[in-house]
Design a protein around this motif. Structure first.
Motif, PDB file in Angstrom:
ATOM      1  N   THR A 174      99.781  13.685  58.933  1.00 41.59           N
ATOM      2  CA  THR A 174      98.438  14.701  58.909  1.00 41.59           C
ATOM      3  C   THR A 174      98.912  15.523  57.297  1.00 41.59           C
ATOM      4  O   THR A 174      98.355  16.222  56.693  1.00 41.59           O
ATOM      5  CB  THR A 174      98.330  15.464  60.546  1.00 41.59           C
ATOM      6  OG1 THR A 174      98.099  14.679  60.731  1.00 41.59           O
ATOM      7  CG2 THR A 174      97.753  16.647  59.656  1.00 41.59           C
ATOM      8  N   CYS A 199      98.406  14.193  53.672  1.00 39.01           N
ATOM      9  CA  CYS A 199      97.562  14.569  53.613  1.00 39.01           C
ATOM     10  C   CYS A 199      96.355  15.645  53.624  1.00 39.01           C
ATOM     11  O   CYS A 199      95.592  15.493  52.604  1.00 39.01           O
ATOM     12  CB  CYS A 199      96.421  13.604  55.017  1.00 39.01           C
ATOM     13  SG  CYS A 199      95.306  13.013  54.530  1.00 39.01           S
ATOM     14  N   LEU A 200      97.271  16.668  54.071  1.00 37.05           N
ATOM     15  CA  LEU A 200      96.195  17.596  53.999  1.00 37.05           C
ATOM     16  C   LEU A 200      97.416  18.536  52.277  1.00 37.05           C
ATOM     17  O   LEU A 200      96.520  19.248  51.559  1.00 37.05           O
ATOM     18  CB  LEU A 200      97.515  18.826  54.549  1.00 37.05           C
ATOM     19  CG  LEU A 200      96.842  19.049  56.305  1.00 37.05           C
ATOM     20  CD1 LEU A 200      97.276  19.970  56.937  1.00 37.05           C
ATOM     21  CD2 LEU A 200      95.137  19.309  56.069  1.00 37.05           C
ATOM     22  N   LYS A 211      95.266  15.472  47.607  1.00 41.36           N
ATOM     23  CA  LYS A 211      93.516  15.794  47.698  1.00 41.36           C
ATOM     24  C   LYS A 211      92.813  14.404  47.325  1.00 41.36           C
ATOM     25  O   LYS A 211      91.978  14.209  48.255  1.00 41.36           O
ATOM     26  CB  LYS A 211      93.061  16.490  46.603  1.00 41.36           C
ATOM     27  CG  LYS A 211      94.205  18.142  46.865  1.00 41.36           C
ATOM     28  CD  LYS A 211      93.586  18.770  45.669  1.00 41.36           C
ATOM     29  CE  LYS A 211      94.328  20.088  45.549  1.00 41.36           C
ATOM     30  NZ  LYS A 211      94.299  20.875  46.855  1.00 41.36           N
ATOM     31  N   GLN A 255      93.293  12.793  51.192  1.00 38.18           N
ATOM     32  CA  GLN A 255      92.068  13.586  51.963  1.00 38.18           C
ATOM     33  C   GLN A 255      90.988  12.864  51.473  1.00 38.18           C
ATOM     34  O   GLN A 255      89.884  12.908  53.331  1.00 38.18           O
ATOM     35  CB  GLN A 255      92.591  15.412  52.302  1.00 38.18           C
ATOM     36  CG  GLN A 255      91.720  15.407  52.783  1.00 38.18           C
ATOM     37  CD  GLN A 255      92.599  17.694  52.896  1.00 38.18           C
ATOM     38  OE1 GLN A 255      90.667  18.273  53.089  1.00 38.18           O
ATOM     39  NE2 GLN A 255      93.325  18.232  52.351  1.00 38.18           N
ATOM     40  N   ARG A 256      91.008  13.378  50.716  1.00 37.64           N
ATOM     41  CA  ARG A 256      89.392  12.529  50.464  1.00 37.64           C
ATOM     42  C   ARG A 256      88.631  11.526  50.724  1.00 37.64           C
ATOM     43  O   ARG A 256      87.484  11.016  51.855  1.00 37.64           O
ATOM     44  CB  ARG A 256      88.947  13.040  49.135  1.00 37.64           C
ATOM     45  CG  ARG A 256      87.276  12.574  48.589  1.00 37.64           C
ATOM     46  CD  ARG A 256      86.286  13.694  49.414  1.00 37.64           C
ATOM     47  NE  ARG A 256      86.736  14.677  48.921  1.00 37.64           N
ATOM     48  CZ  ARG A 256      86.559  15.670  49.550  1.00 37.64           C
ATOM     49  NH1 ARG A 256      85.266  15.570  50.316  1.00 37.64           N
ATOM     50  NH2 ARG A 256      85.932  17.361  48.875  1.00 37.64           N
ATOM     51  N   ARG A 260      90.526  10.098  53.621  1.00 35.64           N
ATOM     52  CA  ARG A 260      90.336   9.959  55.176  1.00 35.64           C
ATOM     53  C   ARG A 260      89.020  10.431  55.482  1.00 35.64           C
ATOM     54  O   ARG A 260      88.368  10.218  56.105  1.00 35.64           O
ATOM     55  CB  ARG A 260      91.619  10.918  55.421  1.00 35.64           C
ATOM     56  CG  ARG A 260      91.391  11.321  56.836  1.00 35.64           C
ATOM     57  CD  ARG A 260      92.230  10.047  57.348  1.00 35.64           C
ATOM     58  NE  ARG A 260      93.903   9.793  57.014  1.00 35.64           N
ATOM     59  CZ  ARG A 260      94.425  10.649  58.200  1.00 35.64           C
ATOM     60  NH1 ARG A 260      94.346  11.554  58.427  1.00 35.64           N
ATOM     61  NH2 ARG A 260      95.523  10.314  57.877  1.00 35.64           N
ATOM     62  N   LEU A 261      88.324  11.517  54.944  1.00 36.17           N
ATOM     63  CA  LEU A 261      87.143  12.491  55.276  1.00 36.17           C
ATOM     64  C   LEU A 261      86.036  11.432  54.868  1.00 36.17           C
ATOM     65  O   LEU A 261      85.058  11.425  55.841  1.00 36.17           O
ATOM     66  CB  LEU A 261      86.985  13.826  54.456  1.00 36.17           C
ATOM     67  CG  LEU A 261      88.268  14.830  54.754  1.00 36.17           C
ATOM     68  CD1 LEU A 261      88.215  15.863  54.024  1.00 36.17           C
ATOM     69  CD2 LEU A 261      87.910  15.252  56.177  1.00 36.17           C
ATOM     70  N   LEU A 312      91.574  14.903  60.540  1.00 37.82           N
ATOM     71  CA  LEU A 312      92.669  14.767  59.835  1.00 37.82           C
ATOM     72  C   LEU A 312      93.293  15.144  60.574  1.00 37.82           C
ATOM     73  O   LEU A 312      95.167  14.716  60.464  1.00 37.82           O
ATOM     74  CB  LEU A 312      92.989  15.993  58.072  1.00 37.82           C
ATOM     75  CG  LEU A 312      91.710  15.496  57.319  1.00 37.82           C
ATOM     76  CD1 LEU A 312      91.550  17.513  56.884  1.00 37.82           C
ATOM     77  CD2 LEU A 312      92.034  14.682  56.215  1.00 37.82           C
ATOM     78  N   THR A 361      89.114  25.564  56.311  1.00 35.98           N
ATOM     79  CA  THR A 361      88.571  25.221  55.747  1.00 35.98           C
ATOM     80  C   THR A 361      87.499  25.311  54.673  1.00 35.98           C
ATOM     81  O   THR A 361      86.106  26.525  55.289  1.00 35.98           O
ATOM     82  CB  THR A 361      87.753  24.301  56.808  1.00 35.98           C
ATOM     83  OG1 THR A 361      87.912  23.312  58.239  1.00 35.98           O
ATOM     84  CG2 THR A 361      86.989  23.179  56.276  1.00 35.98           C
ATOM     85  N   GLU A 387      87.582  21.844  50.293  1.00 38.77           N
ATOM     86  CA  GLU A 387      88.809  20.891  51.666  1.00 38.77           C
ATOM     87  C   GLU A 387      89.271  20.975  52.463  1.00 38.77           C
ATOM     88  O   GLU A 387      88.671  22.852  52.632  1.00 38.77           O
ATOM     89  CB  GLU A 387      90.421  20.957  49.613  1.00 38.77           C
ATOM     90  CG  GLU A 387      90.504  22.767  48.973  1.00 38.77           C
ATOM     91  CD  GLU A 387      91.726  22.696  48.030  1.00 38.77           C
ATOM     92  OE1 GLU A 387      91.198  21.672  48.070  1.00 38.77           O
ATOM     93  OE2 GLU A 387      92.405  23.185  47.887  1.00 38.77           O
ATOM     94  N   ASN A 418      92.390  22.967  54.017  1.00 35.09           N
ATOM     95  CA  ASN A 418      94.116  23.786  54.020  1.00 35.09           C
ATOM     96  C   ASN A 418      94.668  23.261  55.339  1.00 35.09           C
ATOM     97  O   ASN A 418      94.519  24.557  56.405  1.00 35.09           O
ATOM     98  CB  ASN A 418      94.312  25.103  53.819  1.00 35.09           C
ATOM     99  CG  ASN A 418      93.294  24.593  52.019  1.00 35.09           C
ATOM    100  OD1 ASN A 418      92.264  25.017  51.099  1.00 35.09           O
ATOM    101  ND2 ASN A 418      93.768  23.771  50.909  1.00 35.09           N
TER     102      ASN A 418
END
Length: 411
Positions: free
Chosen positions: A99, A102-103, A106, A109-110, A112-113, A253, A262, A275, A277
């Protein structure tokens, strides 16, 4: 003791962190051997707690042998992965290494989202600074930013292929970048505010409690922060929409512990995540206190230590921090007002000068390249916004710069 992986520019100062950690025996600041701390920064850290300089988690753990540790927390994006690795090695709760990665990343993270159906923002490209090429038709505009950056450093908006030559000249060939589709502009929640905001949340054992929503002042070109207001003046329906979206992003996430920031844009088709954080949002430690809320730095530490949390709260009044950014073409400050001149203005409670006459300026450093930081407080946003306009007018008349017209940039 509380272990605090530390890097300059985080969302809590060493003194704020030390006060929050005091009930647990104090703070142990973990700093990498390649940290950009200067002599003064090192002295500040040593005055706030114990300092351990090491890159290898095993060396950190060895240096703490015999020291009881209650938790691990960081307020710096750059140290999220360090905190996760140390926590896993010590058997303490924190973000999992997956995690945390992933944080920080970027692009990951994108992806995953998007895969989790938390809105959809196209991930157009990711690669080294030397690899940027024009994208296909129908792609633009895109937001280009460092893959592991923070504070809007080196962020740019590309409107078409013509912008790539200029962009390439400004990219660091040693860094990785990501380009995402530009989220369409929407309607701001109130006059003088931007169309994006952030949700501040506390997570423990997967249970999410939203602490509040902060609004934003309009960005300075290209995408530098102009300021934050807390709480944001939102309708109940909008508040419910954005907090529900923040909850979905947090779960997607895999965040199960900590304070989360967020960022969300109020796009025409519905809110979209900018994004997430995995730490307290910038400036919130002071803004929340200005409106009578509990200290969020202490809250983050108590979450990490498994201690009881304060009762739910509600804000009294409205607070604002103005981050006055210079124009992109500005190269040095010619004239700037002193903090004592600013605190005499209505609503202003504190001011800090980040750049004085003669100071060099560079928009590429992002939000940290501000000239002034001004803190304000009022009974509500309607009244505070009036004082904000007076401040803006004063700054427009009081600030002047030298300019570089050779780059051909706007802003």
């Amino acid at each position: 003791m509380i272990i605090v992986p530390y890097a300059p520019g985080g969302s809590a100062s060493p003194s704020e962190t030390a006060r929050a950690c005091a009930p647990f025996g104090g703070a142990v600041f973990v700093v990498g051997t390649s940290s950009p701390l200067d002599e003064r920064g090192r002295a500040v850290l040593e005055g706030a707690g114990r300092v351990v300089v090491a890159d290898d988690p095993a060396n950190v753990i060895a240096s703490l042998a015999g020291t009881p540790v209650d938790g691990i927390v960081t307020f710096a994006d750059a140290m999220l992965e360090v905190a996760a690795v140390l926590a896993e090695a010590l058997g303490l709760p924190n973000h999992s290494p997956r995690t945390a990665a992933c944080l920080r990343d970027k692009a990951a993270q994108r992806q995953r989202l998007n895969e989790a159906g938390v809105g959809f923002v196209p991930l157009v490209w990711s690669g080294a600074g030397t690899e940027l090429r024009p994208f296909g038709p129908g792609t633009y505009p895109v937001v280009l930013k460092p893959r592991n950056g923070a504070g809007s450093e080196q962020c740019m908006i590309l409107d078409g292929a013509a912008g790539h030559r200029t962009a390439n000249a400004r990219l660091d060939p040693a860094r990785q970048y990501v380009a995402e589709g530009y989220i369409p502009d929407g309607a701001p929640p109130a006059r003088h505010l931007a169309d994006f905001l952030s949700v501040e949340s506390a997570v423990r054992d997967g249970t999410i409690t939203h602490l509040g929503i902060s609004g934003r002042l309009p960005l300075a070109p290209p995408v530098r922060e102009g300021g934050t207001v807390f709480p944001a003046p939102l309708s109940r329906a909008t508040s419910e929409q954005v907090t529900a979206l923040a909850s979905r992003a947090i779960r997607a996430l895999g965040i199960t512990l900590g304070v989360v920031h967020t960022e969300i844009k109020l796009a025409p088709g519905g809110p979209q995540v900018i994004e997430v954080n995995g730490r307290l949002g910038g400036y919130l430690s002071e803004l929340m206190l200005l409106v009578g809320l509990a200290d969020p730095v202490s809250l983050a530490v108590r979450l990490a230590a498994g201690a009881p949390l304060p009762e739910p709260w509600s804000a009294r009044g409205s607070a604002l921090v103005v981050l006055r950014q210079p124009p992109m073409r500005a190269r040095t400050v010619l004239r700037a007002p002193a903090p004592r001149d600013l605190v005499s203005l209505p609503g202003v409670v504190r001011a800090k000068q980040w750049a004085r006459a003669g100071s060099p300026l560079d928009w590429r450093v992002g939000t940290a390249g501000m000239v002034l930081q001004v803190w304000m407080r009022g009974a509500d946003w309607a009244g505070l916004s009036h004082d904000y306009l007076e401040l803006t007018d004063f700054l427009d008349r009081s600030l002047s710069y030298t300019y570089d017209i050779s780059e051909g940039i706007r802003g």
